[in-house]
Enzyme design. Structure first.
Site, short mmCIF file in Angstrom:
data_model
loop_
_atom_site.label_atom_id
_atom_site.label_comp_id
_atom_site.label_asym_id
_atom_site.label_seq_id
_atom_site.Cartn_x
_atom_site.Cartn_y
_atom_site.Cartn_z
N GLU A 14 8.11 -27.27 18.87
CA GLU A 14 9.16 -26.43 17.94
C GLU A 14 9.56 -25.38 19.81
OE1 GLU A 14 7.53 -23.56 15.03
OE2 GLU A 14 5.85 -24.12 16.67
N ARG A 64 0.79 -0.91 -0.02
CA ARG A 64 0.06 -0.06 -0.08
C ARG A 64 1.38 0.98 0.02
NH1 ARG A 64 -4.72 -0.08 4.10
NH2 ARG A 64 -2.98 -0.98 4.88
N HIS A 112 -0.53 -28.39 8.56
CA HIS A 112 1.34 -28.72 8.40
C HIS A 112 1.03 -30.77 9.15
CE1 HIS A 112 2.79 -25.47 7.46
NE2 HIS A 112 2.16 -25.06 8.74
N HIS A 137 3.77 -25.04 3.32
CA HIS A 137 4.91 -24.18 3.81
C HIS A 137 6.02 -25.97 3.58
CE1 HIS A 137 5.48 -23.47 7.78
NE2 HIS A 137 7.16 -24.03 7.10
N LYS A 170 -1.29 -19.54 4.38
CA LYS A 170 -2.22 -20.13 5.34
C LYS A 170 -2.43 -18.82 6.24
CE LYS A 170 -1.07 -22.38 8.96
NZ LYS A 170 -0.57 -22.14 9.96
N LYS A 218 9.04 -28.51 1.91
CA LYS A 218 10.69 -29.29 2.37
C LYS A 218 10.82 -30.45 2.12
CE LYS A 218 8.97 -27.83 7.34
NZ LYS A 218 10.34 -26.78 7.62
N LYS A 226 4.72 -25.70 20.98
CA LYS A 226 5.83 -24.72 21.20
C LYS A 226 5.96 -24.29 22.74
CE LYS A 226 3.71 -21.70 17.52
NZ LYS A 226 4.04 -21.81 16.33
C1 BG6 Z 1 3.94 -21.76 10.50
C2 BG6 Z 1 2.87 -21.85 11.58
O1 BG6 Z 1 3.36 -22.15 9.54
O2 BG6 Z 1 5.26 -22.55 10.77
C3 BG6 Z 1 4.53 -21.15 13.03
O3 BG6 Z 1 1.96 -20.34 11.70
C4 BG6 Z 1 5.30 -22.23 12.53
O4 BG6 Z 1 3.29 -21.10 14.42
C5 BG6 Z 1 5.50 -22.84 11.46
O5 BG6 Z 1 5.80 -22.15 13.82
C6 BG6 Z 1 6.95 -23.82 11.65
O6 BG6 Z 1 7.96 -24.01 10.17
P1 BG6 Z 1 8.88 -24.64 10.78
O7 BG6 Z 1 9.49 -24.40 9.05
O8 BG6 Z 1 9.79 -23.73 10.94
O9 BG6 Z 1 8.77 -25.92 10.62
#
Ligand code: BG6
Length: 474
Positions: free
Chosen positions: A208, A46, A232, A170, A140, A174, A323
């Site tokens: 994570e 923008r 995922h 994503h 997403k 990978k 997390k």
């Molecule tokens: C994202 C989530 O799609 O994937 C995040 O919104 C998460 O919360 C992330 O941390 C994890 O991705 P990666 O590639 O670091 O495993």
């Protein structure tokens, strides 16, 4: 092999994802020669800005990365232009249309919130920017539930056909996730054993160490189930459980994934564990991070899932993600059944082989095997691991590619195999919705767990009560 020349319009170009992932991915593809010199990236957002100011902005984000080469970065930045466009208004669209070339691949990448997907799609259509062959890429979260996902699909399909829509998860980009398909379908060893007759259970873990800082508002509305499981973990489950597609082509692969999701049984409330991380010693916890002392959002979830079909009857799939756990570690663990009979006296119970597919970090495969403990003493058995790290096996000079490098190039190539189809996303939401709605309707809170742990006690119990154990995280 270079892809065809393209114009890639990147909406939300000043945003975090564009700066952290998409533009660096394009730089790397340019560096290896896959992005041709005639390719152009038209960044759009923008704010009013000159192209050179945007290039400097991108340069400052990339130049300090050790792998970025200054001279190549200069050439890459020449491919970049900037145009201010108001996604919700009329400003900038005509200018954008005039910049686009008629004879190259045209892709619109919407690195913006999902609320803008239908709006932007409509304007691309109304202003004559979308051609029958142009592609639209969305990120997403693809909706918050089934209803909103359907509305997004409808909004996009009003202006684009399904073959033009690229929904990114994503995880599918990978390397090791794709390797799962190679492992299963390019080897003759595994597939005959890949079923309920030989497999006791499967564990899928995406752990994570990070918390939710920086994305509090979004995360507190989503939680682990919507943020990670719906997409995922569901993708990992699909690739592990699906039937062999007849060909590695988009619809054959996606048809098989949809069948897995549709075969999922509803999850019993007792088969789910929810958690929320406590404050760290002298620090903050989830509730402090999101600034909402009453939040009942889960930062951890574990669940036992059944794929109700012939291949997987009676085989539980245990999924967990969270997390602030002990380590950053994603893996798929396939636990084979115990040998049916022991011929060795005094060795105790023999247990099944375990195949661990490590997705990140240190991608690789480990197969636990039982051998004779060497030496002239009695006949004893020992567990050893056949361990393969991809980095070592393939030589240290293979740079780990980011998922986005693969996915953006697949958009230009017109290959949808690694993108989610509309019905797939909706099927996943249809399965997730009753779970999250039941939580929303109840007053129960997620169980607290310590940062740096493996999650709440209930998650351990989910397996213990079945006489099984999670593989340790970290
Ligand atoms: C994202 C989530 O799609 O994937 C995040 O919104 C998460 O919360 C992330 O941390 C994890 O991705 P990666 O590639 O670091 O495993």
């Amino acid at each position: 092999i270079p892809v065809d020349p393209f114009d890639l319009v990147l909406f939300g170009a000043t945003g975090d994802l564009a700066q952290r992932k998409i533009l660096p991915a394009l730089y790397h593809r340019f560096e290896v020669g896959q992005m041709p010199e005639q390719a152009r990236i038209i960044a759009s957002a923008r704010s009013d800005m000159e192209s050179h100011a945007f290039r400097e902005h991108v340069r400052s984000g990339l130049r300090d990365k050790p792998e970025v080469k200054a001279e190549i970065l200069d050439r890459f930045l020449e491919r970049l232009e900037y145009v201010a466009v108001d996604a919700l208004g009329e400003t900038g669209w005509n200018c954008l249309r005039e910049m686009l070339r008629p004879d190259v691949v045209r892709a619109f990448y919407l690195s913006v919130g999902p609320g803008l997907f239908p709006e932007i799609a409509q304007r691309l259509h109304d202003h004559g920017l979308a051609t029958p062959d142009s592609r639209i890429v969305v990120e997403k979260p693809f909706g918050h539930d089934l209803e909103s996902a359907k509305a997004l699909n409808e909004g996009l399909r009003r202006c684009f056909e399904e073959r033009q829509i690229y929904r990114i998860d994503h995880y599918l980009g990978k390397e090791t996730v794709q390797n799962l398909m190679a492992l299963r379908f390019a080897n003759s060893l595994f597939e005959p054993l890949w079923n309920a007759s030989h497999i006791d259970h499967v564990q899928i873990t995406v752990a994570e160490t990070v918390g939710v800082e920086g994305r509090e508002a979004y995360y507190d509305r989503a939680g682990a189930m919507r943020d990670m499981v719906q997409n995922h973990l569901m993708q990992l489950l699909c690739l592990t459980a699906m039937e062999p597609p007849s060909k590695f082509v988009p619809n054959a692969v996606r048809d098989e994934k949809v069948k897995v999701i549709e075969a999922l049984e509803p999850v019993e409330p007792g088969d789910i564990a929810r958690g929320q991380y406590r404050p760290e010693k002298g620090g903050d916890g989830y509730l402090d991070h999101v600034g909402n002392p009453d939040s009942r959002t889960e930062s951890f979830v574990a669940l036992k899932v059944h794929v109700a079909n012939w291949r997987w009857a009676g085989v539980p799939f245990y999924l967990r993600t969270g997390k602030r756990l002990r380590a950053r570690e994603s893996e798929i663990v396939v636990v084979f059944r115990d040998p049916p009979h022991t011929i060795f006296p005094n060795v105790g119970h023999l247990h099944g082989n375990v195949l661990v597919i490590r997705l990140q970090p240190d991608e690789g495969i480990t197969l636990s095997t039982t051998i004779k403990d060497p030496g002239p003493g009695g006949f004893r058995l020992a567990d050893v691991a056949l361990d393969m790290s991809f980095a070592e096996a393939l030589g240290g000079n293979v740079r780990a590619q980011d998922a986005y490098e693969r996915l953006v190039m697949d958009v230009i190539r017109g290959d949808q195999t690694l993108f989610m189809r509309g019905d797939e996303v909706e099927a996943a939401w249809a399965w997730v919705d009753p779970i999250v709605h039941a939580w929303e309707d109840s007053r129960d809170r997620p169980s607290p767990y310590d940062p740096g742990s493996s999650g709440p006690e209930e998650a351990l119990m989910l397996m213990h009560r079945d006489g099984r154990r999670w593989r340790q995280i970290g």
